[in-house]
Write a protein that holds these residues in place. Structure first.
Motif, mmCIF file in Angstrom:
data_model
loop_
_atom_site.group_PDB
_atom_site.id
_atom_site.type_symbol
_atom_site.label_atom_id
_atom_site.label_comp_id
_atom_site.label_asym_id
_atom_site.label_seq_id
_atom_site.Cartn_x
_atom_site.Cartn_y
_atom_site.Cartn_z
ATOM 1 N N GLY A 30 0.842 -1.193 0.000
ATOM 2 C CA GLY A 30 0.000 0.000 0.000
ATOM 3 C C GLY A 30 0.871 1.235 0.000
ATOM 4 O O GLY A 30 2.108 1.139 0.109
ATOM 5 N N PRO A 31 0.293 2.418 -0.093
ATOM 6 C CA PRO A 31 1.098 3.642 -0.015
ATOM 7 C C PRO A 31 1.809 3.732 1.331
ATOM 8 O O PRO A 31 1.218 3.420 2.366
ATOM 9 N N ARG A 32 3.066 4.142 1.320
ATOM 10 C CA ARG A 32 3.813 4.261 2.570
ATOM 11 C C ARG A 32 3.192 5.341 3.453
ATOM 12 O O ARG A 32 2.829 6.415 2.976
ATOM 13 N N PRO A 33 3.052 5.074 4.764
ATOM 14 C CA PRO A 33 2.503 6.091 5.667
ATOM 15 C C PRO A 33 3.546 7.171 5.934
ATOM 16 O O PRO A 33 4.652 6.877 6.398
ATOM 17 N N TRP A 87 3.844 0.548 -4.609
ATOM 18 C CA TRP A 87 4.175 0.777 -6.010
ATOM 19 C C TRP A 87 5.244 1.863 -6.154
ATOM 20 O O TRP A 87 6.151 1.767 -6.985
ATOM 21 N N ALA A 88 5.179 2.886 -5.307
ATOM 22 C CA ALA A 88 6.196 3.947 -5.353
ATOM 23 C C ALA A 88 7.548 3.431 -4.880
ATOM 24 O O ALA A 88 8.601 3.871 -5.361
ATOM 25 N N PHE A 90 3.286 10.374 -5.051
ATOM 26 C CA PHE A 90 1.837 10.463 -4.886
ATOM 27 C C PHE A 90 1.111 9.980 -6.142
ATOM 28 O O PHE A 90 0.066 9.331 -6.049
ATOM 29 N N ALA A 91 1.655 10.305 -7.321
ATOM 30 C CA ALA A 91 1.054 9.835 -8.570
ATOM 31 C C ALA A 91 1.080 8.313 -8.642
ATOM 32 O O ALA A 91 0.101 7.673 -9.050
ATOM 33 N N LEU A 92 2.192 7.719 -8.221
ATOM 34 C CA LEU A 92 2.305 6.258 -8.207
ATOM 35 C C LEU A 92 1.361 5.654 -7.165
ATOM 36 O O LEU A 92 0.741 4.615 -7.404
ATOM 37 N N ASP A 93 1.243 6.306 -6.010
ATOM 38 C CA ASP A 93 0.320 5.834 -4.972
ATOM 39 C C ASP A 93 -1.122 5.860 -5.474
ATOM 40 O O ASP A 93 -1.895 4.917 -5.236
ATOM 41 N N LEU A 94 -1.503 6.936 -6.150
ATOM 42 C CA LEU A 94 -2.872 7.050 -6.660
ATOM 43 C C LEU A 94 -3.137 6.008 -7.736
ATOM 44 O O LEU A 94 -4.231 5.442 -7.805
ATOM 45 N N TRP A 95 -2.143 5.754 -8.574
ATOM 46 C CA TRP A 95 -2.302 4.715 -9.594
ATOM 47 C C TRP A 95 -2.546 3.369 -8.909
ATOM 48 O O TRP A 95 -3.396 2.590 -9.344
ATOM 49 N N TYR A 96 -1.792 3.122 -7.838
ATOM 50 C CA TYR A 96 -1.975 1.856 -7.108
ATOM 51 C C TYR A 96 -3.384 1.766 -6.527
ATOM 52 O O TYR A 96 -4.052 0.725 -6.664
ATOM 53 N N VAL A 97 -3.856 2.830 -5.884
ATOM 54 C CA VAL A 97 -5.195 2.832 -5.273
ATOM 55 C C VAL A 97 -6.263 2.532 -6.323
ATOM 56 O O VAL A 97 -7.218 1.786 -6.074
ATOM 57 N N GLN A 98 -6.081 3.092 -7.515
ATOM 58 C CA GLN A 98 -7.072 2.917 -8.578
ATOM 59 C C GLN A 98 -6.965 1.568 -9.280
ATOM 60 O O GLN A 98 -7.898 1.140 -9.962
ATOM 61 N N ASN A 99 -5.826 0.892 -9.110
ATOM 62 C CA ASN A 99 -5.608 -0.377 -9.822
ATOM 63 C C ASN A 99 -5.286 -1.538 -8.883
ATOM 64 O O ASN A 99 -4.806 -2.580 -9.349
ATOM 65 N N ASP A 132 -0.405 -6.722 -6.189
ATOM 66 C CA ASP A 132 0.289 -6.838 -4.895
ATOM 67 C C ASP A 132 1.372 -7.908 -4.954
ATOM 68 O O ASP A 132 2.462 -7.728 -4.409
ATOM 69 N N LEU A 133 1.067 -9.014 -5.615
ATOM 70 C CA LEU A 133 2.047 -10.100 -5.741
ATOM 71 C C LEU A 133 3.270 -9.616 -6.513
ATOM 72 O O LEU A 133 4.417 -9.915 -6.142
ATOM 73 N N LYS A 134 3.039 -8.847 -7.576
ATOM 74 C CA LYS A 134 4.132 -8.290 -8.376
ATOM 75 C C LYS A 134 4.991 -7.353 -7.528
ATOM 76 O O LYS A 134 6.224 -7.418 -7.566
#
Length: 195
Positions: free
Chosen positions: A104-107, A133-134, A148-157, A163-165
């Motif tokens: 998930g996105p890093r806190p 993903w970031a 943040f762009a990478l985090d948002l892409w992850y949230v949307q996908n 996650d396995l990748k």
């Protein structure tokens, strides 16, 4: 499905890695007298929780900026733990408690919350992760806006297979560490709402 996966992997991970965790704890206690670093971070829905990591830095001096000169403050063992990401192992406990996920996105810091755009706040719509993903696409070597762009892409996908990748790429990067430091002085610069 994600929660069950997290519980199973975190439990097995803590069990199998317990000898290594014990050795790291012993090494930190002997060399610097401080084993853990705890800090309040925003979780899912921006709910605060106490993140736990292995301590890797000498304490700051009075008046010193926490983010400045982090590389100089790295302990000998801490330098290795940071490079290998083994300093993140205690967060498996955060995962078991349901405060974090494996992926998930890093806190980040609580003080950053007022600086996010509405779109960027969506990174808190899922549980924060030990890796993300970031982290496998630049880690500390990319700007906050890129993260943040990478985090948002992850949230949307987000998906089980994505996650396995990410977990596979994270495992690979442990043996080929790079992008650990943001610049020649610090591991991660402070976010000011623009960088």
């Amino acid at each position: 499905m994600y929660r069950l996966r997290d519980i199973l992997i975190a439990s097995v991970g803590l069990l199998l890695l317990s000898p290594l965790i014990f050795l790291i704890m012993l090494g930190l206690w002997v060399t610097q007298g401080k084993v853990f670093f705890r800090q309040v971070r925003p979780g899912k829905g921006e709910k605060p929780f106490r993140l736990i990591k292995f301590s890797t830095l000498y304490d700051i001096k009075p008046g010193e900026d926490e983010a400045a000169n982090q590389k100089d403050r790295l302990t000998p063992l801490g330098k290795y733990l940071r490079a290998s990401s083994l300093d993140e192992l205690p967060q498996l406990w955060n995962v078991l408690k349901g405060e974090m996920s494996l992926v998930g996105p890093r806190p980040l810091l609580m003080e950053y919350l007022p600086l996010y755009t509405e779109a960027e706040r969506q990174r808190h719509s899922v549980l924060p992760g030990i890796t993300g993903w970031a982290q496998v696409n630049g880690r500390n070597a990319i700007s906050f806006k890129e993260k943040f762009a990478l985090d948002l892409w992850y949230v949307q996908n987000q998906s089980f297979w994505l996650d396995l990748k990410i977990m596979g790429l994270t495992f690979w990067k442990i043996f080929r560490p790079k992008d650990v430091y943001a610049n020649e002085m610090t591991t991660a610069e402070k976010y000011d709402g623009s960088n």
